[in-house]
Scaffold this motif. Structure first.
Motif, short mmCIF file in Angstrom:
data_model
loop_
_atom_site.label_atom_id
_atom_site.label_comp_id
_atom_site.label_asym_id
_atom_site.label_seq_id
_atom_site.Cartn_x
_atom_site.Cartn_y
_atom_site.Cartn_z
N TYR A 131 0.83 -1.21 0.00
CA TYR A 131 0.00 0.00 0.00
C TYR A 131 0.87 1.25 0.00
O TYR A 131 0.54 2.26 -0.63
CB TYR A 131 -0.93 0.00 1.21
CG TYR A 131 -1.99 1.08 1.15
CD1 TYR A 131 -2.96 1.06 0.15
CD2 TYR A 131 -2.02 2.11 2.09
CE1 TYR A 131 -3.94 2.05 0.09
CE2 TYR A 131 -2.99 3.09 2.04
CZ TYR A 131 -3.95 3.05 1.03
OH TYR A 131 -4.91 4.02 0.96
N GLY A 132 2.00 1.18 0.71
CA GLY A 132 2.95 2.29 0.67
C GLY A 132 3.47 2.52 -0.73
O GLY A 132 3.60 3.67 -1.19
N MET A 133 3.77 1.42 -1.45
CA MET A 133 4.23 1.52 -2.84
C MET A 133 3.13 2.10 -3.73
O MET A 133 3.39 2.87 -4.65
CB MET A 133 4.66 0.14 -3.34
CG MET A 133 5.88 -0.43 -2.65
SD MET A 133 7.38 0.49 -3.03
CE MET A 133 7.60 0.07 -4.76
N TYR A 134 1.89 1.71 -3.45
CA TYR A 134 0.75 2.21 -4.23
C TYR A 134 0.58 3.72 -4.04
O TYR A 134 0.36 4.46 -5.00
CB TYR A 134 -0.52 1.48 -3.80
CG TYR A 134 -1.79 2.07 -4.37
CD1 TYR A 134 -2.17 1.83 -5.68
CD2 TYR A 134 -2.61 2.88 -3.58
CE1 TYR A 134 -3.34 2.38 -6.21
CE2 TYR A 134 -3.77 3.44 -4.09
CZ TYR A 134 -4.12 3.17 -5.40
OH TYR A 134 -5.28 3.72 -5.91
N LEU A 135 0.70 4.18 -2.79
CA LEU A 135 0.51 5.60 -2.51
C LEU A 135 1.57 6.47 -3.17
O LEU A 135 1.30 7.61 -3.54
CB LEU A 135 0.52 5.84 -0.99
CG LEU A 135 -0.67 5.29 -0.21
CD1 LEU A 135 -0.53 5.61 1.27
CD2 LEU A 135 -1.99 5.83 -0.75
N GLY A 160 -3.04 -1.23 -8.02
CA GLY A 160 -3.81 -1.95 -7.01
C GLY A 160 -3.66 -3.45 -7.12
O GLY A 160 -3.61 -4.17 -6.12
N GLY A 161 -3.59 -3.96 -8.36
CA GLY A 161 -3.44 -5.40 -8.56
C GLY A 161 -2.12 -5.92 -8.02
O GLY A 161 -2.05 -7.04 -7.51
N LEU A 189 6.93 11.73 -5.04
CA LEU A 189 6.37 10.91 -3.95
C LEU A 189 4.89 10.66 -4.14
O LEU A 189 4.21 10.21 -3.22
CB LEU A 189 6.64 11.58 -2.60
CG LEU A 189 8.12 11.68 -2.20
CD1 LEU A 189 8.25 12.38 -0.86
CD2 LEU A 189 8.77 10.31 -2.16
N GLY A 190 4.39 10.95 -5.32
CA GLY A 190 3.01 10.61 -5.67
C GLY A 190 1.99 11.15 -4.67
O GLY A 190 1.87 12.35 -4.43
N PRO A 242 -5.03 11.48 -10.09
CA PRO A 242 -4.05 10.40 -10.29
C PRO A 242 -4.19 9.25 -9.31
O PRO A 242 -3.63 8.18 -9.53
CB PRO A 242 -2.71 11.12 -10.11
CG PRO A 242 -2.99 12.56 -10.34
CD PRO A 242 -4.37 12.76 -9.82
N ASP A 243 -4.92 9.47 -8.20
CA ASP A 243 -5.01 8.43 -7.17
C ASP A 243 -6.18 7.46 -7.39
O ASP A 243 -6.33 6.51 -6.62
CB ASP A 243 -5.15 9.08 -5.79
CG ASP A 243 -3.95 9.93 -5.44
OD1 ASP A 243 -2.82 9.48 -5.71
OD2 ASP A 243 -4.13 11.05 -4.93
#
Length: 267
Positions: free
Chosen positions: A74-78, A84-85, A187-188, A206-207
């Motif tokens: 989830y940290g990588m996703y943020l 998400g997959g 950092l998205g 973008p999120d």
């Protein structure tokens, strides 16, 4: 008895990454109907063996591994690194293989880090392996993109060619009747939460894993036609990470930890 647990988890994990690789490379998606059942299966499998052996540690390993993998993913996703997959696939592998002790007499036993053999931290080994494998490819890709004058994490497409489901890499917003753009930042999600400007209306997000809706596409195209918005938008590159997971898993199962091996070579 534990050997059977490892073998079952091994077979399920290999099957999961093989299917995920196929769907990710073919359709750019890792289906929930694959990852969700494997998350449940991993947690239930360890719980069943733990209850049978009356061992609380074994019983909770699947849940701990899933939680650890999800937290990292989830940290990588943020930050925009994973989709998400990818997070759900990593969580499934964490649930199935929170701990891994090779059921065979392998010649490279020293490459199996103790944190993956004795503690529910095999997802860390899987992550390190995957990153180490993909890093050279990423660096080559980044160099080629730089030479071409392209973004590493995004493509620039015409809004007139924008399609529903594409994920924007920038925020387009309206403020006092004017339309502006805000870069996603390195950092998205974190960058956007800390430093985004005020706006009256946000047209892209973008999120959102689902990407732009058809309503948003129509609105952006209308603004371009009215010459209120430049006919271009940054779109996130759809880079499949499942192959890196697959390679990292096979190396982790039959060789061990690449990072651990590098540490052993240095000491």
């Amino acid at each position: 008895m534990m050997t059977y647990l490892y073998l079952i988890a091994l077979v399920l994990s290999i099957g999961t990454v093989l299917i995920a690789n196929y769907t990710d490379l073919r359709e750019r998606i890792i289906p929930n109907k694959l990852t969700y059942p494997m998350i449940v299966a991993g947690i239930a499998l360890h719980l069943l063996f733990g209850v049978f052996q009356r061992d609380l540690i074994v019983a909770v390993r699947g849940g701990f591994g899933a939680g650890l993998a999800f937290g990292i993913g989830y940290g990588m996703y943020l930050t925009g690194g994973w989709a998400g997959g990818d997070v759900k696939l990593f969580t499934a592998l964490g649930a199935l293989l929170p701990v891994y002790s090779p059921p065979f007499n392998l010649p490279y036993s020293t490459a199996f880090p103790p944190y993956a053999t004795f503690y529910p931290l095999f997802p860390v080994t899987l992550l390190f392996n995957s990153v180490i494998i993909v890093l050279p490819v990423f660096l080559i890709f980044a160099l080629i993109s730089k030479i071409r004058g392209e973004g590493i994490f995004y493509n620039i497409v015409k809004i007139s060619n924008l399609e529903e489901g594409m994920i924007p890499a920038e925020i387009i917003y309206e403020k006092d009747g004017e339309f502006e753009r805000y870069e996603a930042g390195y950092l998205g999600f974190i960058s956007r939460k800390v430093g985004t400007p005020d706006w009256d209306r946000r047209l892209t997000d973008p999120d959102k894993a689902a990407g732009v809706s058809q309503e948003q596409v129509d609105l952006l195209k209308e603004l371009v036609e009215e010459e209120k918005l430049e006919d271009e938008i940054k779109i996130k590159r759809g880079t499949p990470f499942a192959p890196a997971f697959g390679a990292g898993l096979f190396i982790g199962l039959f060789y061990g930890g690449l990072y651990w091996k590098l540490i052993l070579l240095l000491i």
